[in-house]
Design an enzyme around this catalytic site. Structure first.
Site, mmCIF file in Angstrom:
data_model
loop_
_atom_site.group_PDB
_atom_site.id
_atom_site.type_symbol
_atom_site.label_atom_id
_atom_site.label_comp_id
_atom_site.label_asym_id
_atom_site.label_seq_id
_atom_site.Cartn_x
_atom_site.Cartn_y
_atom_site.Cartn_z
ATOM 1 N N ALA A 57 -20.453 57.133 10.983
ATOM 2 C CA ALA A 57 -19.851 58.360 10.450
ATOM 3 C C ALA A 57 -18.678 58.814 11.307
ATOM 4 O O ALA A 57 -17.634 59.230 10.787
ATOM 5 C CB ALA A 57 -20.903 59.461 10.358
ATOM 6 N N LYS A 143 -3.190 46.681 -14.792
ATOM 7 C CA LYS A 143 -2.845 46.456 -13.383
ATOM 8 C C LYS A 143 -3.992 47.006 -12.535
ATOM 9 O O LYS A 143 -4.103 48.217 -12.320
ATOM 10 C CB LYS A 143 -1.525 47.144 -13.040
ATOM 11 C CG LYS A 143 -0.999 46.827 -11.661
ATOM 12 C CD LYS A 143 0.404 47.405 -11.490
ATOM 13 C CE LYS A 143 0.963 47.059 -10.109
ATOM 14 N NZ LYS A 143 0.215 47.694 -9.030
ATOM 15 N N CYS A 457 25.534 60.692 11.166
ATOM 16 C CA CYS A 457 26.042 60.965 12.503
ATOM 17 C C CYS A 457 26.796 59.725 12.950
ATOM 18 O O CYS A 457 26.194 58.653 13.096
ATOM 19 C CB CYS A 457 24.899 61.273 13.472
ATOM 20 S SG CYS A 457 25.430 61.346 15.204
#
Length: 763
Positions: A57, A143, A457
C-alpha cells in the site's frame, strides 16, 4: 508544452490552492526526484532482493503520487522515470530484443472533419494507383487502451514475446505472456508460416479491472490507477507468478514479418489467425464507405463504457495489403491507417495565473496554473497555452473559470473561458501580458524570424534558463543518458547560490569538469523538521559532504557516479551526441538519419545544406537549422571541446558489407514485390548510399516499382537512370560498374527479404 517547464508557482502537495508565487520551482523538482529515487529503491528491494522495505500500500501510494506529478508536470516524464519503463524505452530489468519488422505508430485525428479529410485524401491516393487496384475497403476496429505486444512464432510454436519499445527494439516478456491463457503456445491446425510475428494488445477487461480493484481495497491495498497502466505494470513483473494473478487478456490485430503466408488482406489474415487459435477482437468490421466508418464511430462512441475493454478511439486501415504497400509510410506513420480519438473529457477549473517558461532553444511559452482538477483519470494543475497569440485567440483571462480538456487523452489543454461566470470572479479577472524581457536573463524578447508566432530569448549562449535546460536535456535518456545529472544537478552546475561564477557557463566545459570545480558549489534548500518543510532556507553543499573537523568534506557517492557516467557518455553513438547538442528541430529520428548517412560529425559539419536536406528524414528545415547552428563559433567550441575530451564523434562502419553505393543517392518509389520501402532504404544505407525521399539533379538512381507516380516523371525529365527491382539488386551487389557491364559483379547475392506483409502498426 515546452520541455522541463518551470512553473515557479502552483499548489501545495496536498492540493490546497495557494497564490501562484508561494510554491518555488525547486520544491516541485525536489519532491519529484525524491519520489523517483524512493520508487526505484523499493522496487529493487522487492523484485531483486526479495526483501520489501515498505508495504504494498505504501509503495502504491508513492507510485501514484509520482504519476500525479507527471500528469501535473508532463515535461518531467521525459526524464528517467519508473513510470516509463514500458513503451518507448527498454527496461534494464528485461533483455532487449529486436523485432524482425518495425512496429509503427498511427497518425491521430481528433474530429470527424479531420477524419473525413483523411479518408478523402486516402481514397484519392488509391484512385491514382491505376487499373487493377481494388476500391477502398476500410477495416475498422476499436483502439484498445492496453499495451502493444509482439509475439514471435516458429513452426507454430510461441518462442518469444516482446513489448513494442521504441518500435525497433522491445523488452523480452515471454515468461509473463505465457501466463495469459488466451495466447496459444502452439498454434492449431497447420499450414501456418515457418516464422511470423503476431501483433496485438494486452489489456485488462473493464469488469475484471473493477473486481480486481475491489479485492485490493478489501485487502487494504491501494487500487490500480487504470486498466492500461495495470496491464503494463503486470507485464513488467519479474515474477511470472505475480503476472498470472492479474486478469490479463489479449486481442491480436495484425502481423509483422512472416515467411510463406499467402494472405491478400488484413481481414483475411484475421480469419487465419482465428483458425490457428489466436484471440481476435469481435469488434472489427470491413466497411465500404466513409459514411459506414462514421456510423461505426458513432455506434461505438455511444457504447464505449459498455464494451469488454476500455478504448480511446477507433482505428481505420486500408484492408488490401497490396494497396497498403503502394501507399507506403512516412518517416513516422503509415499512409494507409489512421486513429480517430474520441473527444476527451472536459472539466471546469479556475485559472490562477499565466506564467512563462524559457526552453532550451529560447522559446518563451505561456502556461496556465489552475486549481487542481481531475480529468481523464489524472489530476491536473498546469496546461500549455503555446504562445501569446493562442492566449488571445482563446480569450482567457487570469482569474477566469476555464474549460480544461486532455487533448488526445494525454496533454492538458485550456479550451477557453466560461464567459457566463467571468463577472462573478473575485478578485476581478485580468489580462495576460506577455513579458518583453526574458524573465531569466533580462534580454529583450523577439520573434526568431519575421512572422514567427513564437517569442524567443535570443541570448542562447548566456541565458541561465536556456543553459540549464540544455544541460538537463543532454543528460536525458535520448542523449548522453547521464543518470546522475538530474534537474537539481543541472541547476547546481549552472545556477548555484554560490559561487558567483557557476562550474558551467557553457555545456562545452561539461567533460572538462573536475572534482575541485564542484567543491564549493552551494544550493539553496528549504530546512525541514522531522521531514516537514519549515519555510526557512539554508545554503548547503551539493556535490560534496558538509564536512567536519574530524571528517573533511569529500565528494558524495552521487558525485563520484556523475564522473563515472561522464566517462561512459563519451562512448555514446554519434546520433546521441547530435541530440545532446540541442539543435533546433534535430531530434532522435533526424539524428539517426544524419549519423547513418554521414558517419562522422566532421562530415555533417562540412556537408552542404542541399546534401543535408536530401537525407531521408531530414529535409530543408532541419538542414537550415543545422547550418545555422554550426555557423556559431561558440557552438563549434562545444563540439571541439567535447571531441578533445574524448567524446565519440564517428560511428564504426560495418566492413563486412561491401560499400557498393558509396557516394550514391538512391530514391525508391512505387511498390516492389520483394522489398518493403523500409527494407529497400536499409539495403541502400548499409552499403554506404543515401536513401533520399525526393528526386533531384543529385539523384544517382531511381528505383521504380508499380505505381511509381510523379517521381518517375521527374526522374525522366532530369535524365536520372531508372531501375526496376532486378536492376536494383544488381546495383546493390556490384554498384554502378555491374550495371554498366550488363551483369552482376562478383560478390554475394543480396539476400531477399522474407515474404512479408508490411509492418503492422500499433497505436
Amino acid at each position: 508544452m515546452s520541455p522541463h517547464l518551470t512553473p515557479g508557482a502552483g499548489t501545495t502537495t496536498g492540493g490546497t490552492p495557494k497564490e501562484p508565487e508561494s510554491v518555488p520551482t525547486e520544491a516541485v523538482r525536489e519532491e519529484y526526484e525524491t519520489l523517483v529515487d524512493l520508487v526505484r529503491k523499493y522496487r529493487f528491494a522487492y523484485y531483486q532482493e526479495d526483501a520489501p522495505l515498505v508495504s504494498d500500500a505504501e509503495f502504491d501510494d508513492l507510485f501514484r503520487r509520482l504519476e500525479e506529478i507527471e500528469a501535473l508536470h508532463p515535461e518531467l516524464v521525459a526524464n528517467d522515470s519508473p513510470t516509463q519503463e514500458v513503451g518507448g524505452e527498454v527496461s534494464a530489468a528485461f533483455a532487449a530484443v529486436e523485432h524482425l519488422q518495425r512496429m509503427y505508430s498511427l497518425e491521430d485525428v481528433f474530429s470527424l472533419e479531420e477524419l473525413e479529410a483523411w479518408l478523402a485524401k486516402a481514397e484519392a491516393s488509391i484512385g491514382k494507383l491505376g487499373d487493377g487496384t481494388p476500391a477502398a475497403a476500410w477495416l475498422t476496429e476499436l483502439k484498445i487502451d492496453g499495451l502493444a505486444v509482439n509475439l514471435l512464432y516458429r513452426d507454430g510454436k510461441l518462442v518469444r514475446a516482446a513489448t513494442r519499445g521504441d518500435g525497433t527494439t522491445g523488452e523480452d516478456i515471454t515468461h509473463n505472456v505465457l501466463t495469459i491463457k488466451e495466447i496459444p503456445q502452439q498454434l492449431q491446425g497447420g499450414e501456418f508460416p515457418a516464422e511470423m510475428e503476431i501483433r496485438g494488445e494486452v489489456f485488462i477487461p473493464s469488469k475484471a479491472f473493477s473486481e480486481f480493484n475491489e479485492a485490493l481495497i478489501e485487502a487494504g491495498k491501494a487500487p490500480l490507477a487504470n486498466p492500461r497502466n495495470a496491464a503494463a505494470g503486470s507485464l513488467r513483473q519479474k515474477d511470472p507468478a505475480e503476472t498470472a494473478k492479474r486478469p490479463l487478456k489479449m486481442f491480436v490485430h495484425g502481423i509483422g514479418a512472416r515467411e510463406g503466408l499467402q494472405a491478400r488482406s488484413q481481414s483475411e489474415t484475421y480469419s487465419l489467425l482465428k483458425e490457428w487459435g489466436l484471440p481476435v477482437s469481435p469488434y472489427s468490421e470491413v466497411l465500404g464507405s466513409p459514411k459506414e466508418v462514421l456510423d461505426f464511430i458513432k455506434r461505438y462512441g455511444d457504447q464505449r463504457h459498455k464494451l469488454l475493454h476500455e478504448i480511446d478511439g477507433i482505428v481505420i486501415k486500408v484492408d488490401d495489403f497490396a494497396t497498403q504497400r503502394a501507399l507506403g509510410y512516412t518517416t513516422r506513420v503509415p499512409r494507409w491507417a489512421v486513429a480517430y480519438k474520441y473527444p476527451p473529457e472536459e472539466v471546469h477549473t479556475k485559472l490562477l495565473d499565466i506564467l512563462v517558461n524559457v526552453g532550451r532553444t529560447g522559446r518563451v511559452t505561456p502556461f496556465g496554473m489552475m486549481e487542481p482538477v481531475k480529468v481523464a483519470g489524472s489530476t491536473v494543475e498546469m496546461a500549455t497555452l503555446h504562445n501569446q497569440d493562442v492566449v488571445k485567440a482563446k480569450g482567457v483571462k487570469i482569474g477566469d473559470i476555464v474549460i480544461l480538456r486532455k487533448a488526445g487523452d494525454v496533454i492538458p489543454e485550456i479550451v477557453g473561458p466560461v464567459l457566463a461566470l467571468r463577472d462573478q470572479q473575485d478578485p476581478p479577472v485580468r489580462d495576460f501580458v506577455m513579458p518583453t524581457e526574458c524573465p531569466s536573463c533580462g534580454t529583450p524578447l523577439a520573434p526568431a524570424k519575421e512572422g514567427d508566432v513564437d517569442i524567443r530569448c535570443p541570448n542562447a549562449k548566456s541565458c541561465p534558463s536556456q543553459l540549464r535546460e540544455r544541460v538537463f536535456h543532454l543528460a536525458g535518456r535520448g542523449a548522453f543518458d547521464i543518470e546522475a545529472l538530474g534537474w537539481e544537478a543541472a541547476i547546481a552546475l549552472t545556477q548555484p547560490a554560490e559561487p558567483e561564477v557557476p562550474p558551467l557557463t557553457s555545456e562545452a566545459a561539461l567533460f572538462d569538469l573536475t572534482r575541485e570545480d564542484l567543491a564549493g558549489v552551494r544550493i539553496r534548500r528549504e530546512k525541514r523538521s522531522k521531514g516537514v518543510p519549515t519555510g526557512e532556507y539554508e545554503l548547503v553543499p551539493y556535490f560534496y559532504s558538509k564536512g567536519t573537523a574530524k571528517a573533511p568534506s569529500k565528494p558524495t557517492a552521487t558525485t563520484e557516479k556523475l564522473f563515472k557516467e561522464l566517462e561512459k557518455a563519451k562512448t555514446q553513438p554519434l546520433w546521441r551526441v547530435l541530440v545532446a547538442l540541442s539543435i533546433r528541430h534535430v531530434g532522435p529520428r533526424a539524428s539517426r538519419a544524419l549519423a547513418t548517412a554521414f558517419g562522422t560529425m566532421d562530415a555533417i559539419r562540412q556537408a552542404s545544406e542541399e546534401d543535408l536536406a536530401h537525407v531521408d528524414g531530414v529535409g530543408p528545415t532541419i538542414a537550415a537549422a543545422l547550418k545555422e547552428w554550426f555557423a556559431e563559433d561558440w557552438h563549434q567550441e562545444i563540439v571541439d571541446r567535447w571531441a578533445a575530451a574524448g567524446v565519440r564523434m564517428a560511428d564504426e562502419r560495418d566492413d563486412s558489407m561491401p560499400r557498393t553505393l558509396e557516394g550514391l543517392t538512391v530514391v525508391v518509389t512505387g511498390s516492389l514485390p520483394n522489398f518493403s520501402r523500409d527494407e529497400a532504404k536499409e539495403a541502400i544505407l548499409v552499403r554506404g548510399g543515401k536513401a533520399a525521399g525526393s528526386v533531384s539533379k543529385n539523384t544517382s538512381y531511381l528505383v521504380a516499382g508499380e505505381s511509381a507516380g510523379t517521381k518517375l516523371d521527374k526522374a525522366e525529365q532530369l535524365g536520372v537512370p531508372v531501375l526496376d527491382e532486378d536492376g536494383f539488386r544488381t546495383l546493390l551487389t556490384g554498384g554502378p560498374a555491374a550495371l554498366e557491364g550488363g551483369a552482376e559483379a562478383e560478390g554475394p547475392e543480396p539476400a531477399a527479404p522474407s515474404e512479408h506483409i508490411d509492418a503492422e502498426v500499433t497505436a
